[in-house]
Design a protein around this motif. Structure first.
Motif, PDB file in Angstrom:
ATOM      1  N   GLU A   1       0.832  -1.205   0.000  1.00 33.56           N
ATOM      2  CA  GLU A   1       0.000   0.000   0.000  1.00 33.56           C
ATOM      3  C   GLU A   1       0.865   1.253   0.000  1.00 33.56           C
ATOM      4  O   GLU A   1       0.596   2.202  -0.746  1.00 33.56           O
ATOM      5  CB  GLU A   1      -0.920  -0.001   1.222  1.00 33.56           C
ATOM      6  CG  GLU A   1      -1.868   1.190   1.286  1.00 33.56           C
ATOM      7  CD  GLU A   1      -2.821   1.250   0.100  1.00 33.56           C
ATOM      8  OE1 GLU A   1      -3.187   2.379  -0.302  1.00 33.56           O
ATOM      9  OE2 GLU A   1      -3.195   0.180  -0.432  1.00 33.56           O
ATOM     10  N   CYS A   2       1.909   1.271   0.827  1.00 39.78           N
ATOM     11  CA  CYS A   2       2.784   2.448   0.894  1.00 39.78           C
ATOM     12  C   CYS A   2       3.533   2.668  -0.416  1.00 39.78           C
ATOM     13  O   CYS A   2       3.820   3.809  -0.795  1.00 39.78           O
ATOM     14  CB  CYS A   2       3.784   2.303   2.040  1.00 39.78           C
ATOM     15  SG  CYS A   2       3.027   2.393   3.676  1.00 39.78           S
TER      16      CYS A   2
ATOM     17  N   ASN B   1      -0.937   4.304  -1.596  1.00 43.70           N
ATOM     18  CA  ASN B   1      -0.535   4.988  -0.358  1.00 43.70           C
ATOM     19  C   ASN B   1      -1.704   5.742   0.273  1.00 43.70           C
ATOM     20  O   ASN B   1      -1.611   6.922   0.614  1.00 43.70           O
ATOM     21  CB  ASN B   1       0.638   5.952  -0.619  1.00 43.70           C
ATOM     22  CG  ASN B   1       1.376   6.321   0.657  1.00 43.70           C
ATOM     23  OD1 ASN B   1       1.297   5.610   1.652  1.00 43.70           O
ATOM     24  ND2 ASN B   1       2.083   7.433   0.631  1.00 43.70           N
ATOM     25  N   ASP B   2      -2.797   5.016   0.456  1.00 41.97           N
ATOM     26  CA  ASP B   2      -3.998   5.567   1.074  1.00 41.97           C
ATOM     27  C   ASP B   2      -3.876   5.416   2.590  1.00 41.97           C
ATOM     28  O   ASP B   2      -3.755   4.296   3.107  1.00 41.97           O
ATOM     29  CB  ASP B   2      -5.227   4.816   0.551  1.00 41.97           C
ATOM     30  CG  ASP B   2      -6.538   5.424   1.020  1.00 41.97           C
ATOM     31  OD1 ASP B   2      -6.650   5.749   2.215  1.00 41.97           O
ATOM     32  OD2 ASP B   2      -7.453   5.569   0.184  1.00 41.97           O
TER      33      ASP B   2
ATOM     34  N   VAL C   1      -6.439   3.017   4.231  1.00 42.67           N
ATOM     35  CA  VAL C   1      -6.147   1.602   4.009  1.00 42.67           C
ATOM     36  C   VAL C   1      -5.005   1.156   4.916  1.00 42.67           C
ATOM     37  O   VAL C   1      -5.060   0.086   5.531  1.00 42.67           O
ATOM     38  CB  VAL C   1      -5.795   1.342   2.529  1.00 42.67           C
ATOM     39  CG1 VAL C   1      -5.313  -0.096   2.329  1.00 42.67           C
ATOM     40  CG2 VAL C   1      -7.000   1.614   1.639  1.00 42.67           C
ATOM     41  N   PHE C   2      -3.964   1.982   5.017  1.00 36.58           N
ATOM     42  CA  PHE C   2      -2.845   1.658   5.901  1.00 36.58           C
ATOM     43  C   PHE C   2      -3.333   1.526   7.347  1.00 36.58           C
ATOM     44  O   PHE C   2      -2.952   0.582   8.055  1.00 36.58           O
ATOM     45  CB  PHE C   2      -1.766   2.727   5.813  1.00 36.58           C
ATOM     46  CG  PHE C   2      -0.553   2.441   6.667  1.00 36.58           C
ATOM     47  CD1 PHE C   2       0.488   1.673   6.189  1.00 36.58           C
ATOM     48  CD2 PHE C   2      -0.473   2.927   7.975  1.00 36.58           C
ATOM     49  CE1 PHE C   2       1.597   1.397   6.973  1.00 36.58           C
ATOM     50  CE2 PHE C   2       0.629   2.654   8.771  1.00 36.58           C
ATOM     51  CZ  PHE C   2       1.664   1.886   8.265  1.00 36.58           C
TER      52      PHE C   2
END
Length: 274
Positions: free
Chosen positions: A127-128, A132-133, A136-137
């Motif tokens: 994700e990052c 990169n939300d 979500v993280f």
């Protein structure tokens, strides 16, 4: 990661030297999860106290805690960082205790849970490195912490009434410890008598409220003396002492060293590790 990482979130290898770190030493205004995947010839210090480096052991740190790994390049594992603003999204009553700066013991995870947690870490990393939300993280981080809370070693107290009261108490201590030193102040705010509060504390931690308040003051004093650039007078007043001499006597009684001796020692250690 920028030089001012107050809003940073992410997952990085433990061996990576991040901006703001000094020879493996950091004091970020971020929450940190430090996961040692394998044992290594590494020394770890949290708030100037040594802690073991063992396989599949996780340490959770609050903002401003001093963390040192030396030599950094030998560390095997990951560091998960997230900002204060994300804390409320990912923490519940069972995981809140992890980030208590007075409780720095490692959390051991078995092979089965280790695999689950590592898969979540891989999703964080993806994700990052992709969209990169932040939401979500945060969702993945919450899954990580909820799974971590299932381990027996992650339960220093039962997550019932006493745990809720202790969580409230330590939140109050972290907010007021510089100005409020009486048991009655804290006991009244969580609906207990000072005697009952100390009974609960002794059962859960082995310490009285006075001992915990002293420990919290000394811990912050060590950070400011060993890692900051304030004068001893500024540190004394900032911690609620009316006189520098009173602060110096208190610090020496608690640590066996004067503030000047402690600062000199930390300077020598930094020269040695650098």
């Amino acid at each position: 990661m920028t030089d001012h990482p107050d809003t940073y979130y992410g997952i990085v290898p433990l061996s990576e030297q991040l901006p703001g770190m000094q020879d493996g030493s950091c004091r970020f205004q971020l929450f940190q999860i430090v996961w040692f995947r394998q044992s290594a010839a590494v020394e770890q210090m949290i708030d100037f106290e040594r802690y073991p480096v063992e396989p599949d052991t996780i340490y959770c740190l609050a903002p401003a805690q001093v963390h040192v790994l030396s030599p950094l390049e030998r560390a095997d594992g990951v560091r998960i960082l997230f900002p204060v603003d994300m804390y409320g999204q990912v923490i519940d009553d069972e995981s809140r205790w992890f980030f208590n700066p007075l409780v720095n013991e490692g959390i051991g995870v078995g092979s089965g849970l280790s695999g689950t947690l590592w898969r979540v870490c891989e999703m964080m990393r993806e994700e990052c490195g992709g969209v990169n939300d932040a939401e979500v993280f945060a969702a993945l981080l919450k899954v990580f912490l909820r799974n971590l809370a299932r381990t027996d070693s992650a339960r220093p107290v039962s997550f019932e009434l006493d745990a809720a009261r202790l969580n409230s108490l330590f939140s109050l201590i972290n907010t007021h410890y510089k100005r409020e030193r009486s048991a009655s102040f804290y006991a009244s705010r969580i609906g207990l008598s000072p005697k009952r509060l100390n009974e609960i504390l002794k059962k859960a931690t082995g310490l009285t409220l006075t001992a915990i308040l002293h420990y919290r003051l000394v811990m912050e004093a060590r950070r400011e003396i060993g890692y900051g650039d304030k004068t001893f007078k500024e540190i004394a007043y900032g911690l609620g002492f009316s006189e520098q001499a009173y602060f110096s006597r208190f610090f020496r009684k608690q640590t066996g060293m004067t503030p000047q001796e402690f600062r000199s020692r930390m300077f020598k250690l930094s020269k040695h590790t650098g």
